[in-house]
Design a protein around this motif. Structure first.
Motif, PDB file in Angstrom:
ATOM      1  N   HIS A  25     -12.620 -92.251 -23.669  1.00 30.70           N
ATOM      2  CA  HIS A  25     -12.792 -91.522 -22.406  1.00 30.70           C
ATOM      3  C   HIS A  25     -12.052 -90.207 -22.450  1.00 30.70           C
ATOM      4  O   HIS A  25     -10.861 -90.157 -22.711  1.00 30.70           O
ATOM      5  CB  HIS A  25     -12.366 -92.391 -21.228  1.00 30.70           C
ATOM      6  N   ILE A  26     -12.808 -89.167 -22.200  1.00 31.54           N
ATOM      7  CA  ILE A  26     -12.323 -87.812 -22.448  1.00 31.54           C
ATOM      8  C   ILE A  26     -12.362 -87.027 -21.149  1.00 31.54           C
ATOM      9  O   ILE A  26     -13.360 -87.074 -20.419  1.00 31.54           O
ATOM     10  CB  ILE A  26     -13.233 -87.152 -23.513  1.00 31.54           C
ATOM     11  N   LEU A  27     -11.262 -86.329 -20.851  1.00 29.77           N
ATOM     12  CA  LEU A  27     -11.224 -85.478 -19.660  1.00 29.77           C
ATOM     13  C   LEU A  27     -11.255 -84.015 -20.085  1.00 29.77           C
ATOM     14  O   LEU A  27     -10.648 -83.628 -21.077  1.00 29.77           O
ATOM     15  CB  LEU A  27      -9.948 -85.738 -18.858  1.00 29.77           C
ATOM     16  N   GLY A  51      -4.033 -96.024 -22.211  1.00 29.84           N
ATOM     17  CA  GLY A  51      -3.892 -94.632 -21.794  1.00 29.84           C
ATOM     18  C   GLY A  51      -3.361 -93.739 -22.907  1.00 29.84           C
ATOM     19  O   GLY A  51      -2.817 -94.224 -23.906  1.00 29.84           O
ATOM     20  N   ALA A  52      -3.512 -92.445 -22.710  1.00 34.79           N
ATOM     21  CA  ALA A  52      -3.210 -91.457 -23.752  1.00 34.79           C
ATOM     22  C   ALA A  52      -1.780 -91.539 -24.270  1.00 34.79           C
ATOM     23  O   ALA A  52      -1.522 -91.209 -25.418  1.00 34.79           O
ATOM     24  CB  ALA A  52      -3.481 -90.052 -23.226  1.00 34.79           C
ATOM     25  N   LEU A  53      -0.845 -91.973 -23.430  1.00 38.52           N
ATOM     26  CA  LEU A  53       0.551 -91.945 -23.874  1.00 38.52           C
ATOM     27  C   LEU A  53       1.082 -93.326 -24.294  1.00 38.52           C
ATOM     28  O   LEU A  53       2.260 -93.477 -24.587  1.00 38.52           O
ATOM     29  CB  LEU A  53       1.436 -91.325 -22.769  1.00 38.52           C
ATOM     30  N   GLY A  88      -3.381 -90.794 -29.692  1.00 39.33           N
ATOM     31  CA  GLY A  88      -3.035 -89.665 -30.559  1.00 39.33           C
ATOM     32  C   GLY A  88      -3.553 -89.876 -31.967  1.00 39.33           C
ATOM     33  O   GLY A  88      -4.070 -88.957 -32.607  1.00 39.33           O
ATOM     34  N   SER A  89      -3.437 -91.101 -32.471  1.00 41.30           N
ATOM     35  CA  SER A  89      -3.937 -91.403 -33.807  1.00 41.30           C
ATOM     36  C   SER A  89      -5.458 -91.245 -33.856  1.00 41.30           C
ATOM     37  O   SER A  89      -6.008 -90.739 -34.844  1.00 41.30           O
ATOM     38  CB  SER A  89      -3.527 -92.823 -34.202  1.00 41.30           C
ATOM     39  N   LEU A 145      -9.020 -83.555 -23.342  1.00 39.45           N
ATOM     40  CA  LEU A 145      -7.945 -84.506 -23.633  1.00 39.45           C
ATOM     41  C   LEU A 145      -8.549 -85.903 -23.788  1.00 39.45           C
ATOM     42  O   LEU A 145      -9.320 -86.344 -22.932  1.00 39.45           O
ATOM     43  CB  LEU A 145      -6.949 -84.508 -22.456  1.00 39.45           C
ATOM     44  N   LEU A 146      -8.200 -86.594 -24.869  1.00 39.13           N
ATOM     45  CA  LEU A 146      -8.591 -88.005 -24.982  1.00 39.13           C
ATOM     46  C   LEU A 146      -7.667 -88.791 -24.056  1.00 39.13           C
ATOM     47  O   LEU A 146      -6.478 -88.942 -24.342  1.00 39.13           O
ATOM     48  CB  LEU A 146      -8.444 -88.486 -26.431  1.00 39.13           C
TER      49      LEU A 146
END
Lengths: 161, 295
Positions: B137-139, B73-75, B114-115, B166-167
């Protein structure tokens, strides 16, 4: 309220604070100038030298590239919180003193944090693991040998909580 | 104050983050780990009007094994790669490269997605995502879309992400049998950005010949350099010094590295040759199951 300002509540060295800050203020500047905790030092101010490293919710983090607003609700530990002002040095600090892990001392508050993080996580780290843990911190005085030795001794001496 | 003034939002849900992106689009930046964005802001190389801090979105901080895929996930922080029990076993390339990403303190906060979204041409993760055929996967306001790395990375620090997107997740496909991988890089100092880094993926047939290979490099092009022509030379060949030399030579020959203050183009080409041979050798040992298979 001005849209560039926010109120933050956070805990630093066990003390709760509530302050209004400009959102672009770095956590490092907030600690130093708003809270008067000047033990956290600023070297490069862009995330390279590691002098400003603090513990952010039990993980080492560079306070010069975090903003104070990001610490809303967080638990921060700085060098001032390692031991009480009147008390003996923290065992890691004592080991740094004994093994000449510092000369000018500017980088030391930053070095103590990844050292603490490593020793909390691990008993008996190898030299390689010690050097890896502090690889993001620069020291221009010691050549690192004393610092590595100090962390090794702190590992042996410090009775972890 | 180090950075230029900005407005700050800390959304409590992904939906809220997407709404903010839609509202502020072009003038906003997502703040995740902040280990690249922070320096850019402090030096005023970037001065977005709005920062959308996604650090409160704990529900997208996952790394999980789902349907054979590794989903991140993104975080999810880079440091979690090193602490995972699953990743070294099934996605060893990611595990082997993780210690090269900056330093432990940076990886405590820096995120994997993020990278990828930052797309530094000398970073490890974009090359690894390319070598492992990850899916991004992009929202966005139009819902979800998926991109392959070769579509996603467009140029220096430029991706196909639109300002309001957002990726959200990166997915690594299941590992293939009889496959060995290796990550090698050369940097001036450990933790610095690589002069050249290489991801080698080598899959063997049951008879021990090479079925397929990938060689993907960081530090030599605006996007990860995917040396397909070089890697394809290995298909059907005996994996040995001779075929590895030929692939390494081809990868170096077809590369177009730049010269800069850190290294000349000729030196980077030399590194491609040397690192490719070594990485293929290591990948071969692992594909054959020699050693314990772990990096």
């Amino acid at each position: 309220m001005d849209r560039h300002r926010k109120t933050v509540h956070l805990t630093v060295n066990g003390v709760e604070y509530e302050r209004e800050v400009e959102v672009r203020k770095t956590l490092a500047d907030f600690l130093r100038y708003d809270l008067g905790l000047r033990g956290t030092h600023l070297g490069c101010e862009h995330g390279v030298c590691g002098a400003c490293t603090v513990m952010f919710n039990d993980s080492s983090a560079r306070s010069c590239i975090l903003y104070a607003v990001q610490a809303d609700g967080a638990d921060i530990l700085t060098v001032e919180g390692l031991t009480s002002p009147e008390g003996p040095l923290h065992p890691i600090q004592e080991a740094f003193r004994k093994h000449h892990g510092l000369q000018c001392g500017f980088c030391t508050p930053g070095f103590l944090m990844p050292a603490l993080e490593l020793l909390v996580e691990k008993h008996g780290p190898t030299e390689k693991e010690i050097r890896n843990a502090i690889s993001g911190n620069l020291c221009r005085c010691t050549g690192y040998a004393g610092i590595v030795e100090a962390i090794r001794e702190a590992d042996a001496m410090w009775e972890r909580p | 104050m180090k950075p230029a003034p900005f407005e700050y939002f800390a959304p409590e849900s992904v939906e809220e983050a997407l709404d903010l992106l839609e509202q502020h689009g072009d003038t906003a930046k997502i703040l995740a780990g902040g280990q690249s964005l922070g320096p850019l802001l402090n030096m005023r190389l970037a001065s977005p009007e709005v920062l959308i801090d996604i650090n409160r979105l704990e529900d997208i901080a996952y790394i999980r094994h789902d349907d054979g895929y590794l989903k991140i996930g993104a975080l999810a922080r880079q440091r979690t790669i090193e602490r995972s029990l699953l990743i070294p076993k099934s996605w060893p390339l990611l595990y082997e490269a993780a210690p090269y990403i900056g330093h432990p303190t940076l990886r405590n906060r820096g995120t994997i997605c993020g990278s990828l979204a930052h797309a530094d041409p000398a970073a490890e993760l974009p090359a690894i995502a390319t070598a492992l055929d990850a899916e991004l996967h992009i929202l966005g306001p139009e819902g979800e879309r998926s991109a392959r790395p070769e579509e996603f990375f467009e140029s220096y620090m430029t991706t196909s992400l639109k300002p309001e997107e957002l990726l959200a997740e990166v997915r690594f496909p299941p590992p293939r049998p009889r496959t060995g991988v290796a990550w090698l890089e050369v940097a001036r100092r450990h933790g610095d950005f690589a002069l050249v880094g290489v991801a080698a993926v080598l899959t063997l047939r049951e008879d021990g010949t090479c079925e397929a290979a990938r060689l993907v490099y960081t530090g030599v092009a605006p996007v990860p350099y995917d040396a397909r022509e070089a890697a394809e030379l290995l298909a059907g060949e005996q994996p040995d010094g001779e075929s590895f030399d030929a692939a390494a030579e081809k990868a170096a020959e077809l590369s177009e590295p730049g010269s800069d203050v850190h290294a000349s183009a000729a030196y980077r080409r030399h590194l491609i040759r040397v690192l490719s041979r070594r990485a293929l050798g290591k990948a071969l040992e692992r594909a054959r199951g020699e050693g314990d298979g772990s990096p």
